[in-house]
Design a protein around this motif. Structure first.
Motif, short mmCIF file in Angstrom:
data_model
loop_
_atom_site.label_atom_id
_atom_site.label_comp_id
_atom_site.label_asym_id
_atom_site.label_seq_id
_atom_site.Cartn_x
_atom_site.Cartn_y
_atom_site.Cartn_z
N TYR A 27 29.85 42.08 28.13
CA TYR A 27 30.63 40.95 28.66
C TYR A 27 31.79 41.51 29.48
O TYR A 27 32.58 42.32 28.98
CB TYR A 27 31.17 40.09 27.51
CG TYR A 27 31.86 38.82 27.97
CD1 TYR A 27 31.17 37.61 28.02
CD2 TYR A 27 33.20 38.83 28.35
CE1 TYR A 27 31.78 36.44 28.43
CE2 TYR A 27 33.83 37.67 28.77
CZ TYR A 27 33.12 36.48 28.81
OH TYR A 27 33.75 35.31 29.23
N CYS A 29 35.04 40.36 31.94
CA CYS A 29 35.84 39.22 32.41
C CYS A 29 35.72 39.10 33.92
O CYS A 29 35.95 40.06 34.65
CB CYS A 29 37.30 39.41 32.01
SG CYS A 29 37.52 39.29 30.24
N CYS A 211 36.77 32.99 27.19
CA CYS A 211 35.97 34.22 27.04
C CYS A 211 35.49 34.39 25.60
O CYS A 211 34.38 34.85 25.37
CB CYS A 211 36.78 35.43 27.50
SG CYS A 211 36.97 35.49 29.29
N HIS A 236 45.31 39.21 27.49
CA HIS A 236 44.03 38.50 27.47
C HIS A 236 43.07 39.00 26.39
O HIS A 236 42.55 38.23 25.58
CB HIS A 236 43.38 38.57 28.86
CG HIS A 236 42.12 37.79 28.98
ND1 HIS A 236 42.04 36.45 28.64
CD2 HIS A 236 40.87 38.15 29.37
CE1 HIS A 236 40.79 36.03 28.85
NE2 HIS A 236 40.07 37.05 29.27
N GLU A 240 41.72 37.37 22.92
CA GLU A 240 40.29 37.15 22.64
C GLU A 240 39.95 37.63 21.23
O GLU A 240 39.23 36.97 20.48
CB GLU A 240 39.41 37.93 23.64
CG GLU A 240 39.22 37.23 24.97
CD GLU A 240 38.14 37.92 25.80
OE1 GLU A 240 37.07 38.23 25.26
OE2 GLU A 240 38.38 38.16 27.00
ZN LIG Z 1 38.09 37.27 29.68
#
Ligand SMILES: [Zn+2]
Length: 496
Positions: A27, A29, A211, A236, A240
């Motif tokens: 994953y 961003c 996210c 960020h 998460e």
């Molecule tokens: Zn993200």
């Protein structure tokens, strides 16, 4: 040795071991397409593109699921839409289309899944509900907030200390949260703003929860690798983790956290306010996208990097040299090795090159070996060895996403002093300045020739034919011949 990467979570270089056999779930961003993208945004996507190609390369042979989200709702896209009298999704569609086109030109492969945050509102709302249930979030009269004090491991990824963070942190007047470090999971809509229904009131998600919810929905947690630019580590990615891990039986949410270094432009951050902002789409009109890829590979992916006109011109000439050697070897040109010159077998170059990539994607080291291989390519007199060398070069170009450069026409070879000689020949009063005030310093030979042609066209338009001729003669003296036709002016190089 298997592929090892620097893991921000453990602060160590570790082997990548997929949680599912032969399948790596990634994953990264993605973009917030609420303004024009610049090359700094592209750097991390270019790195993860090369990493993805290497994970899938037979050397590793993994299947990769690559998810890269689109933050399609944020304050800026709403503000732009209000200013332009349009809707946020139109603003996002416009900037995202330009970004996608730039990624196509740069030969960055499409993500397997490209989730838009606004398409995952039910998953986001569900996750916020679970966080409230566990006592990790609370609703106020302007939204729902995450309660940072309820998550003791907050700060572990970035190495930040909560007490130190609290010093200087303040709650803005329009926010109603309990603690300055708490962050919004859901923002209630102001009149006229786009909104979705939720049990707490209609509004829109905060950036961080998007996210967490989308990675959980699309990859499942835990997954193998979470990536992004260095500037996303805090807050960020910290946020998460705070949102995802308390809801898991066995954290971490991602085994590996991999972060790419940031990009400066002529020693400064690119920004509109500093006046050095160039949209990615414009930059790609001036520079060979494969040279841009090569330039990034020359620097370790984690290191901060400085982009200059000189550095891109050098990368372009380095690319041209590699392609030119490949073409010459392909047509069986041989250069005998000098006395004492050693020639390494392609297999030795291959082993050295992959050893560099396995060592935390040391692309700079791998490029060094690629140049060594190019040096030997014209010295392999056995056609089978030469073919092996050629196919290794093609394979590595493919891994770096620049393979198509090998199928272009053989590049014209300029020597390193070409631009400097042309500049001296023109003299200061003839210097063709482009709109941005750049002279011939640090331009690629091709761009320098185009600048002189543009200046000559301008002179001819102003009926200054003497100046036009002097510019043409300066090019001719450097072996560049001009040909005028009704479609414009083209150039050729003598002997090419
Ligand atoms: Zn993200």
């Amino acid at each position: 040795m298997p592929l090892r990467l620097y893991n921000t979570r453990t602060r160590a270089v570790e082997p990548l071991k997929p949680l599912e056999p032969d399948h790596v779930r990634v994953y990264v961003c993605g973009l917030t397409p609420s303004a024009e993208a610049h090359l700094g945004h592209a750097r991390s996507f270019l790195f993860f593109d090369v990493l993805r190609r290497y994970l899938e390369h037979p050397r590793n042979g993994w299947r990769v699921t690559y998810v890269q989200n689109v933050t399609d709702i944020d304050d800026r896209s709403i503000a732009t839409a209000q200013r332009e009298g349009t809707t946020f999704d139109r603003v996002v569609a416009r900037y995202y289309a330009a970004f996608k086109e730039a990624m196509r030109v740069l030969n960055v492969r499409e993500p397997d899944v490209e989730p838009y945050a606004t398409k995952y509102v039910p998953e986001i709302v569900e996750m916020i509900g679970q966080l409230i249930e566990r006592g990790l979030a609370y609703a106020t009269d302007d939204g729902v907030y995450y309660d940072v004090a309820a998550f003791p491991r907050y700060g572990a990824l970035s190495g930040k200390n909560v007490d130190e963070l609290l010093v200087g942190a303040r709650i803005a007047e329009n926010e109603h949260k309990h603690d300055p470090l708490d962050f919004a999971l859901w923002k209630f809509a102001k009149p006229g703003e786009p909104q979705w229904a939720s049990p707490w009131g209609s509004g829109r998600p905060g950036w961080h929860i998007e996210c967490s919810a989308m990675s959980r929905a699309l990859l499942g947690v835990p997954f193998d690798l979470h990536g992004g630019g260095y500037d996303l580590i805090f807050p960020h990615h910290e946020n998460e983790i705070a949102q995802s891990e308390p809801l898991m039986d066995a954290p971490p949410m991602a085994e590996m956290w991999v972060h790419g270094g940031l990009l400066n432009f002529e020693n400064r951050k690119m920004s509109k306010s500093l006046g050095n902002f160039e949209p990615l789409t414009d930059l790609l009109k001036r520079h060979d996208p494969f040279a841009i890829r090569l330039l990034f590979l020359q620097t370790g992916y984690q290191k901060p990097m400085n982009f200059t006109e000189e550095s891109i011109a050098a990368a372009k000439s380095s690319l041209d040299k590699l392609v030119s050697v490949f073409k010459r070897a392909e047509s069986a040109e041989i250069e005998p090795a000098g006395p004492g010159g050693t020639v390494e077998a392609p297999a030795a170059h291959r082993a050295a090159l992959f050893a560099h990539l396995d060592n935390d994607m040391n692309t700079a080291g791998a490029l060094g070996i690629l140049h060594d291989l190019a040096g030997d390519l014209l010295r392999y007199d056995d056609p089978r060895v030469r073919d092996e060398g050629l196919s290794l070069m093609r394979e590595v170009f493919g891994l770096f996403g620049i393979e198509a450069a090998l199928d272009r026409e053989r590049p014209v070879e300029f020597d390193e002093q070409f631009v400097e000689r042309l500049r001296r020949r023109l003299g200061p009063e003839l210097h063709p300045s482009t709109g941005s005030g750049q002279s011939l310093n640090g331009e690629s030979p091709e761009a320098a020739i185009e600048s002189v042609i543009a200046k000559r066209n301008e002179a001819r338009k102003n009926k200054d034919f003497a100046l036009g001729d002097r510019l043409r003669d300066a090019l001719a003296a450097e072996g560049v011949a001009l040909k005028d036709s009704k479609d414009g002016t083209t150039w050729t190089v003598a002997g090419a």
